[in-house]
Design an enzyme around this catalytic site. Structure first.
Site, PDB file in Angstrom:
ATOM      1  N   HIS A 132      30.426  38.873  -6.102  1.00 30.72           N
ATOM      2  CA  HIS A 132      30.882  40.508  -5.814  1.00 30.72           C
ATOM      3  C   HIS A 132      31.326  40.659  -7.087  1.00 30.72           C
ATOM      4  CE1 HIS A 132      34.544  37.918  -5.783  1.00 30.72           C
ATOM      5  NE2 HIS A 132      35.184  38.937  -5.679  1.00 30.72           N
ATOM      6  N   HIS A 135      38.913  28.387  -7.629  1.00 25.59           N
ATOM      7  CA  HIS A 135      39.200  29.496  -7.636  1.00 25.59           C
ATOM      8  C   HIS A 135      40.856  29.397  -7.118  1.00 25.59           C
ATOM      9  CE1 HIS A 135      39.698  33.840  -6.256  1.00 25.59           C
ATOM     10  NE2 HIS A 135      38.632  34.115  -7.194  1.00 25.59           N
ATOM     11  N   ASP A 185      37.421  39.504 -12.106  1.00 25.49           N
ATOM     12  CA  ASP A 185      37.477  38.181 -12.602  1.00 25.49           C
ATOM     13  C   ASP A 185      36.182  37.488 -12.129  1.00 25.49           C
ATOM     14  OD1 ASP A 185      38.068  38.756  -9.640  1.00 25.49           O
ATOM     15  OD2 ASP A 185      38.989  36.714  -9.634  1.00 25.49           O
ATOM     16  N   HIS A 186      35.113  38.196 -11.596  1.00 23.62           N
ATOM     17  CA  HIS A 186      33.750  37.443 -11.539  1.00 23.62           C
ATOM     18  C   HIS A 186      32.887  37.941 -12.249  1.00 23.62           C
ATOM     19  CE1 HIS A 186      35.141  34.878  -7.820  1.00 23.62           C
ATOM     20  NE2 HIS A 186      36.061  36.016  -8.118  1.00 23.62           N
ATOM     21  N   ASP A 239      36.112  33.684  -2.549  1.00 27.38           N
ATOM     22  CA  ASP A 239      36.717  34.895  -2.160  1.00 27.38           C
ATOM     23  C   ASP A 239      36.211  35.168  -0.755  1.00 27.38           C
ATOM     24  OD1 ASP A 239      37.794  36.718  -4.856  1.00 27.38           O
ATOM     25  OD2 ASP A 239      36.601  34.939  -5.217  1.00 27.38           O
TER      26      ASP A 239
END
Length: 304
Positions: free
Chosen positions: A61, A265, A65-66, A206
């Site tokens: 997504h 994560h 942070d990704h 997530d």
């Protein structure tokens, strides 16, 4: 053989000694990456792996942070003298996001092929990887990924000889090509055994626990799953922000009958994840609180 490295294990922000969650695999000279937040390049350098062979980057997504490490990563790949196209995969809106990020990385010596995911489940075949993207349940559109390496059956030499197929044609049949000899057509299924067990890695972060994760992770050799919270009393927070606890991840691993699960994560407040893994192991014993750089070589069943 498939090399798998969990480059970073942090959620939300990078920490000293803990980079943001990112996965990198290597197979047959081709590398694949899932997510690349801030600091991912440093994690790759610490691992000692190369940037040039990265052929595919998948995004779960578009939270920072990704994906915030993408511009710098693209520039570094360009500086590695890469010329062939690079494929980016992600939820709908990928083109807009990448275009915005490339304001600070406008010139690249290679093309970008963008694949936007729109359905609840999509399948891609890229560079020897069979990629299944499946929608999960987060605050924004988010996908998990299953990476599979299929394995064809063994070539039956005796059948080939009995059929009178010249040795010069065996390689073509082994690689799925039909051959014609003296007006007679020979197809691969005539000389190939049944497909053998391949390799399978499933990665998701997530999200709340959903059935699509169980369905896609089924019988995975390795399941890498979000464990945002390990401490007791965090269940309500996990539900509110659409994340998972260690025990929820362990329940998914058990339902999916995976061989091993790595948690990743972690919340920045979770300083020592390994201190909270015992409860998850009571549900799924093969649970590991992964640390940055954890690596495994997954081998086919008959490899030494």
């Amino acid at each position: 053989m498939l090399d798998v490295c969990l480059l970073g294990t942090s959620g939300m922000l990078p920490l000293p000694g803990r980079w943001l969650t990112s996965l990198m695999t290597r197979y047959n000279g081709s590398s694949l990456m899932i997510d690349c937040g801030e600091g991912t390049q440093i994690a790759v350098k610490q691992k000692g792996w190369s940037f040039n062979p990265i052929d595919v980057i998948c995004f779960t997504h578009y939270h920072a942070d990704h994906i915030s490490g993408l511009p710098g990563l693209l520039l570094t790949i360009g500086n590695s003298d890469r010329k062939k196209p690079l494929t980016l995969v992600g939820p709908k809106g990928l083109g807009k996001v990448v275009s915005s990020l490339r304001v600070i990385a406008p010139e690249l010596p290679f093309e970008l092929n963008l694949i936007e995911l729109t359905g609840p489940q999509e399948h891609l075949s890229i560079c020897g990887y069979e990629i299944d993207a499946f929608r999960v349940n987060h605050a924004v559109t988010c996908y998990g990924y299953t990476i599979s390496i299929p394995r064809i059956g063994k070539f039956d030499v005796e059948k080939a000889r009995t059929l009178g197929i010249p040795c010069s044609m065996w390689n073509k049949l082994q690689h799925g090509t039909t051959v014609t000899i003296d007006d007679t057509e020979y197809t691969p299924d005539m000389v190939m055994g049944e497909a053998r067990k391949g390799l399978k890695v499933t990665y998701c972060t997530d999200t709340r626990p959903v059935q699509s994760i169980v369905d896609n992770a089924k019988d995975s050799d390795l399941f890498i799953c979000e464990g945002m919270y390990g401490e007791d009393g965090k269940e309500a927070k996990a539900r509110e922000y659409k994340h998972m606890t260690f025990t929820e991840a362990a329940q998914l691993a058990k339902k999916a009958s995976v061989k091993e699960m790595w948690l990743t994560h972690y919340s920045p407040s979770l300083v020592r994840p390994q201190d909270y893994v015992d409860k998850a192991r009571k549900i799924f014993p093969a649970t590991i609180a992964a640390t940055d750089g954890r690596t495994v070589e997954l081998k086919f069943d008959d490899e030494d």
